[in-house]
Scaffold this motif. Structure first.
Motif: not given
Length: 122
Positions: A14-19, A39-43, A53-58
């Protein structure tokens, strides 16, 4: 080297923009000890790729979009999945909304592979 820029021997953190676009060939690490539902898999996948807290699909379709889109991922890359046992135990026999059984773990692994992410297990 800047501390938020990995070299080929380090995993991305972490420590940078997710995009922010990242180079191909990175190693992402997924801690699978607590994956017991969808939910825990995609988290866990989101945090492995985009940090806490990063997102990579739900869901599977959103994961596929992230692998092809602008969520910072550039393939090919490697995902080191530590302890896949809980996910296999809890998500290999799930039901669709229509009540049809399927293997969510196998489906996610297929989508990751199609997205040029090599998955290894420890």
């Amino acid at each position: 080297m800047r501390p938020d820029r990995p070299d080929s021997s380090t995993s991305w953190t972490a420590g940078r923009s997710q995009h922010e676009a990242r180079p191909a060939g990175l190693l992402y690490e997924l801690d699978g000890r607590h994956i017991t539902d969808e939910p825990s898999l995609f988290l866990a996948l989101g945090e492995a790729v985009n940090g806490p807290g990063g997102y990579f699909g739900g869901c599977v379709d959103a994961l596929a979009d992230c692998l092809r889109g602008t969520f910072g991922y550039t393939g090919p890359a490697t995902l080191l999945w530590r302890d896949i046992g809980p996910a296999r135990e809890h998500l290999s026999h799930v039901l669709t909304p229509e009540g049809e059984p399927y293997d969510l773990v196998a489906l996610v692994l297929d989508v990751l592979t199609e997205g040029h992410m090599r998955v290894t297990f420890t």
